[in-house]
Motif scaffolding. Sequence first.
Motif, PDB file in Angstrom:
ATOM      1  N   ILE A 130       0.792  -1.244   0.000  1.00  0.00           N
ATOM      2  CA  ILE A 130       0.000   0.000   0.000  1.00  0.00           C
ATOM      3  C   ILE A 130       0.821   1.290   0.000  1.00  0.00           C
ATOM      4  N   PHE A 131       2.018   1.268   0.619  1.00  0.00           N
ATOM      5  CA  PHE A 131       2.807   2.504   0.623  1.00  0.00           C
ATOM      6  C   PHE A 131       3.329   2.812  -0.786  1.00  0.00           C
ATOM      7  N   PRO A 132       4.029   1.872  -1.429  1.00  0.00           N
ATOM      8  CA  PRO A 132       4.430   2.179  -2.814  1.00  0.00           C
ATOM      9  C   PRO A 132       3.251   2.372  -3.766  1.00  0.00           C
ATOM     10  N   THR A 133       2.108   1.745  -3.457  1.00  0.00           N
ATOM     11  CA  THR A 133       0.931   1.948  -4.326  1.00  0.00           C
ATOM     12  C   THR A 133       0.444   3.389  -4.224  1.00  0.00           C
ATOM     13  N   GLY A 134       0.338   3.887  -3.000  1.00  0.00           N
ATOM     14  CA  GLY A 134      -0.053   5.290  -2.815  1.00  0.00           C
ATOM     15  C   GLY A 134       0.993   6.218  -3.397  1.00  0.00           C
ATOM     16  N   TRP A 135       2.244   5.836  -3.223  1.00  0.00           N
ATOM     17  CA  TRP A 135       3.355   6.671  -3.729  1.00  0.00           C
ATOM     18  C   TRP A 135       3.336   6.710  -5.256  1.00  0.00           C
ATOM     19  N   GLN A 136       3.198   5.557  -5.879  1.00  0.00           N
ATOM     20  CA  GLN A 136       3.164   5.505  -7.347  1.00  0.00           C
ATOM     21  C   GLN A 136       1.978   6.306  -7.885  1.00  0.00           C
ATOM     22  N   ALA A 137       0.842   6.204  -7.178  1.00  0.00           N
ATOM     23  CA  ALA A 137      -0.343   6.953  -7.615  1.00  0.00           C
ATOM     24  C   ALA A 137      -0.046   8.445  -7.657  1.00  0.00           C
ATOM     25  N   ALA A 138       0.687   8.926  -6.654  1.00  0.00           N
ATOM     26  CA  ALA A 138       1.028  10.351  -6.612  1.00  0.00           C
ATOM     27  C   ALA A 138       2.159  10.658  -7.585  1.00  0.00           C
ATOM     28  N   ALA A 139       3.154   9.776  -7.633  1.00  0.00           N
ATOM     29  CA  ALA A 139       4.325  10.041  -8.482  1.00  0.00           C
ATOM     30  C   ALA A 139       3.931  10.119  -9.958  1.00  0.00           C
ATOM     31  N   GLN A 140       2.985   9.244 -10.361  1.00  0.00           N
ATOM     32  CA  GLN A 140       2.630   9.258 -11.785  1.00  0.00           C
ATOM     33  C   GLN A 140       1.702  10.437 -12.138  1.00  0.00           C
ATOM     34  N   CYS A 141       1.387  11.265 -11.123  1.00  0.00           N
ATOM     35  CA  CYS A 141       0.663  12.519 -11.400  1.00  0.00           C
ATOM     36  C   CYS A 141       1.635  13.634 -11.807  1.00  0.00           C
ATOM     37  N   ASP A 142       2.940  13.398 -11.669  1.00  0.00           N
ATOM     38  CA  ASP A 142       3.942  14.451 -11.947  1.00  0.00           C
ATOM     39  C   ASP A 142       3.546  15.754 -11.239  1.00  0.00           C
TER      40      ASP A 142
END
Lengths: 391, 180
Positions: free
Chosen positions: A171-183
């Motif tokens: 869940i942590f990298p999932t939340g992180w990836q969700a935000a990161a791929q928003c640039d």
Amino acid sequence: MRALVWHGKEDIRCDTVTDPEIEDPRDAIVKVTSCAICGSDLHLFHNFIPGMLPGDIMGHEMMGEVVEVGHGMDGKLKKGDRIVVPFTIVCGQCEQCRRGNFSVCETTNRKRHLANKVFGHTTAGLFGYTHLTGGYPGGQAEYLRVPFADTTHIKIPDAVSDEQALFLGDIFPTGWQAAAQCDIEPTDTVAIWGCGPVGQMAIRSALLLGANQVIAIDCVPERLSMAEAGGATTINFESESVAERLNEFTDGKGPEKCIDATGMEAHVMASQPDTLLDRAKQMLMLESDRPHVLREMIYVCRPCGVISIPGVYSGLSDHVPMGALMNKGLTVRSGQTHVNRWTDDLLRRIEEGQVDPSFVITHTVDLAQGPEMYKVFRDKRDSCVKVVLKP
Amino acid sequence: MYYVANIMRSKGDPKIVRSGPSSIEPADRLARRLGWFSIGLGAMEVLASRRITRALGMRGSEGLVRAYGFRELFSGVMSLSVDKRAGMWSRVAGDGLDAATLLSGFRYDNPKKHNVALALLMVGGIAFLDYKAVQQTVARSPRRGGGRRLYADRSGFPKGLEAARSSAKNLLGRAAVGAS
């Protein structure tokens, strides 16, 4: 050993099963010290994701101690190592792994012929999930066989507790990836639908990635209070209009970045007729997903904005407004999480004290209580946000 | 089914030795049985409406019986879904409609009034089970009102929210300088 086993729709049992065995030189056996129930486990619990078979062991968030290794580890993993097991099984060698696209590893799905048929191409093997992704036994158990263990692990230093490290596996990298791929840019407003565990991680991630404003949308007071504590402004969609409130917060322009941390089981409400229709169609197997959040995100997102989808969708979604999506020039970014792409950075942030993902844990119980906790988590009873199980 | 499922597994995968208690509760089982009953009854009402109306001495009501059949089918599907409580409520409402319709046929001049009485008795018994299932099936939505724990102290940032914000700003500032 004991394990939480899927027997059918809403039927999870704590069974006694045979111990896992090494099958391949790259396998390792892990004694699980902590595991968790994930929101996507509920999709399996409800039998919304096809390809589950009675006897499948649940769970894809787990960590523990390596107790046995195959002879092909090349020193990368040894007995006694303390590891988090990422939910995506990765070979580290195929073209996609070399590019860092670990969740679409071309090698690890042992039933890739099914994935090829359903998705067009195979994706990575996943623990405790459908047979479309390999049907690998999950980690809600006392022991777990980790295939491709030399690459499918995250080593955890002793100074980091189980509770702090456990969520590095999903869940942590999932939340992180969700935000990161928003640039995310410093002027951005990021709106996040769903304040479950992934939504909570996405809120913290968006803040750490420098969002100007984070807006969290849910209807459960406990989850909204946790979102506020993490720096978000909140919208309760049961008592407020999401579109109106988002326009208020953004001078009528809408959020630049939208994250769907809800997925295929959007809340059903009489005031949102599309959710009722989706639910009826889902019951009659005329539609597999309830994409209300997706529709709303496309409607409210600022033109040329980004829509990020970490929430799980399983198959077919009806009435997704492609016209608005196309004419507004929105970018959609999605996918299962490329866990290992992010974990070095996230572990460093945990060690430095920047962030502590254990904030999300509300219940810690013995593995035997797992079947009951599936229902508690599903029904959000007892103010439940995240359940950790101790085998 | 387990034997077939085990064929799909590899040699080193764990297999069930002894099964533990299920997460399915007795109320869930009752709801499932009533759901299947609903589907069976609904199919019968749709396919054999003429025979039903003849047995009840209510000829001319075939369309109504077929409509009730579709209602039963939908209630059954709902009762078998994860929203079983909604399915059970729809069954309770349907029981009321069934009883009202049967009462309209319970007349002295109806030669099949004994069959109607029997059907009314059955509807009463099923309605009792439906209501029992509604009461015992746990609501899917969380409890309203008191007894909630709020988590206003759980920021997830050990150094505090402001420290997290400023570290993000510093990082972005450094990135901007680096880019220029």
